[in-house]
Design a protein around this motif. Structure first.
Motif, PDB file in Angstrom:
ATOM      1  N   THR A 234      31.979 -39.933  32.112  1.00  0.00           N
ATOM      2  CA  THR A 234      32.931 -39.408  31.132  1.00  0.00           C
ATOM      3  C   THR A 234      33.449 -40.516  30.222  1.00  0.00           C
ATOM      4  O   THR A 234      33.560 -40.339  28.997  1.00  0.00           O
ATOM      5  CB  THR A 234      34.103 -38.725  31.843  1.00  0.00           C
TER       6      THR A 234
ATOM      7  N   TYR B 109      31.403 -39.395  26.959  1.00  0.00           N
ATOM      8  CA  TYR B 109      32.356 -38.604  26.172  1.00  0.00           C
ATOM      9  C   TYR B 109      33.385 -39.499  25.488  1.00  0.00           C
ATOM     10  O   TYR B 109      33.433 -39.576  24.261  1.00  0.00           O
ATOM     11  CB  TYR B 109      33.055 -37.558  27.037  1.00  0.00           C
TER      12      TYR B 109
ATOM     13  N   ALA C 131      28.416 -32.095  31.142  1.00  0.00           N
ATOM     14  CA  ALA C 131      29.844 -31.904  30.884  1.00  0.00           C
ATOM     15  C   ALA C 131      30.307 -32.791  29.739  1.00  0.00           C
ATOM     16  O   ALA C 131      31.087 -32.363  28.873  1.00  0.00           O
ATOM     17  CB  ALA C 131      30.647 -32.194  32.146  1.00  0.00           C
ATOM     18  N   ALA C 132      29.826 -34.036  29.713  1.00  0.00           N
ATOM     19  CA  ALA C 132      30.232 -34.955  28.647  1.00  0.00           C
ATOM     20  C   ALA C 132      29.733 -34.476  27.284  1.00  0.00           C
ATOM     21  O   ALA C 132      30.457 -34.537  26.289  1.00  0.00           O
ATOM     22  CB  ALA C 132      29.700 -36.360  28.942  1.00  0.00           C
TER      23      ALA C 132
ATOM     24  N   HIS D  96      29.034 -31.340  26.453  1.00  0.00           N
ATOM     25  CA  HIS D  96      29.861 -30.186  26.095  1.00  0.00           C
ATOM     26  C   HIS D  96      31.193 -30.653  25.493  1.00  0.00           C
ATOM     27  O   HIS D  96      31.685 -30.084  24.517  1.00  0.00           O
ATOM     28  CB  HIS D  96      30.141 -29.332  27.336  1.00  0.00           C
ATOM     29  N   ALA D  97      31.773 -31.679  26.092  1.00  0.00           N
ATOM     30  CA  ALA D  97      33.058 -32.188  25.613  1.00  0.00           C
ATOM     31  C   ALA D  97      32.935 -32.781  24.218  1.00  0.00           C
ATOM     32  O   ALA D  97      33.811 -32.577  23.364  1.00  0.00           O
ATOM     33  CB  ALA D  97      33.604 -33.235  26.591  1.00  0.00           C
TER      34      ALA D  97
ATOM     35  N   PHE E 283      35.126 -31.593  20.975  1.00  0.00           N
ATOM     36  CA  PHE E 283      35.889 -32.588  20.222  1.00  0.00           C
ATOM     37  C   PHE E 283      35.471 -32.596  18.748  1.00  0.00           C
ATOM     38  O   PHE E 283      36.307 -32.616  17.840  1.00  0.00           O
ATOM     39  CB  PHE E 283      35.667 -33.965  20.861  1.00  0.00           C
TER      40      PHE E 283
END
Length: 338
Positions: free
Chosen positions: A116, A120, A162-163, A165-166, A170
């Motif tokens: 992350t 991200y 997940a990163a 998607h983030a 953003f």
């Protein structure tokens, strides 16, 4: 000499994170070919020095900035140095990433935290640093290097999915704010397919067999050309590779079917038949020595071009041509008066 985003004739100034290897390294080469001056950000000094030599061989200037994008202060200081030494930043490409190949049940909190922080928050830090310089000038382009996995999560890469998607969420929020402000700064996201990069040999892995990108696989020059194009031809989002379109569209229509399909096929499709060495070094927390270049070990299986990308780039003229042909067909089919 490339034309900069301010419409002048000075060399374009481009910052690339993850510049030492993989897609980022190919992006550096692509911008260098057009005469850009490049700021090269990554942790691995060997790869950065290799990238610097390639930029200089094309006649450009290269500023090597070894740092971890998880360190927001270091990214800010790097941006200040770029502005001092190379000039106003025209394009900022966020590409740095780390990943872990592992079932969720075997992941650790530290694994998720680290992925992350880089994949991200590293994009967030780069974007904020770019905005501090671009917003007062009311110009500049930020390119977020994404993935089909920003829309469709797959097994064994939960932290990376997940990163991505983030990053997408953003970027959408930021884009709305730029529109609200009437800003001339642009932010675009380029969603990539499976690419032949060194990440499959240096990412941390708990899989029994060696990792591979899910076929079909593309050489890193394919997304690099797309990223260069996206930096100069604004569209809110670009997809590269047919399977990227298929994954994104399919997930919008039937996400449950995607869950089932990937649950049945997503393990084997990400592994070769070769056993993994559980003790091999990885780059999750520290860079590995050596210049890995842009390519991984899948050259023999990787495509050097994408027909889908040509269609995507040319969709407006193709649509107009289609409308014109349809109009001609309707005219030809119109009943004639006796």
């Amino acid at each position: 000499m490339a034309e900069s985003s301010n419409g002048g004739s000075r060399p374009e100034v481009v910052v690339v994170t993850g510049a030492s290897a993989g897609v980022g390294r190919a992006v550096v080469r692509e911008f260098a070919k057009s005469g850009a001056h490049l700021a090269l950000i990554a942790r691995g000094t060997d790869g950065l020095e290799g990238a610097r030599r390639e930029v200089e061989a094309c006649g450009g200037r290269a500023l090597v900035l070894p740092l971890d994008v998880a360190d927001a202060g270091a990214v800010d200081r790097a941006a200040e140095r770029v502005e001092r030494e190379l000039g106003p930043i025209d394009v900022w490409v966020n590409d740095a990433m780390v990943s872990v190949f592992s079932p969720v049940a075997q992941m650790t909190a530290d694994d998720y935290r680290r992925v992350t922080e880089v994949t991200y928050l590293g994009f967030v830090h780069g974007t904020l640093a770019a905005l501090r310089h671009m917003l007062p000038r009311d110009r500049g382009t930020i390119v977020q290097v994404g993935s089909a996995l920003a829309y469709r999560g797959i097994p064994l890469q939960s932290a990376y999915c997940a990163a991505k998607h983030a990053v997408k969420g953003f970027t959408e929020s930021l884009r709305c704010e730029l529109i609200h402000a009437g800003s001339g700064v642009k932010v675009t996201m380029v969603q990539l397919p499976a690419v032949n990069t060194p990440q499959f040999d240096w990412s941390k892995s708990r899989m029994p067999r060696r990792a591979q990108p899910v076929p079909p696989i593309y050489e890193p020059e394919v997304p690099a050309r797309a990223i260069h194009y996206a930096a100069h031809h604004y569209r809110r989002e670009w997809n590269v590779g047919l399977m990227t379109d298929v994954a994104i569209t399919g997930n919008a229509i039937a996400p449950g079917l995607g869950d089932y399909y990937l649950g049945k096929t997503g393990y084997d499709s990400q592994m070769t038949a070769e056993p993994e060495d559980p003790n091999r070094p990885d780059n999750l927390h520290h860079p590995l020595p050596g210049d890995r270049g842009a390519h991984g070990r899948f050259d023999a299986r990787s495509a050097r071009a994408s027909e889908q990308w040509w269609v995507t780039k040319n969709r407006a003229p193709l649509a107009l041509a289609g409308i014109g042909l349809l109009g001609l067909a309707l005219l030809a089919a119109r009943p004639r008066r006796a």
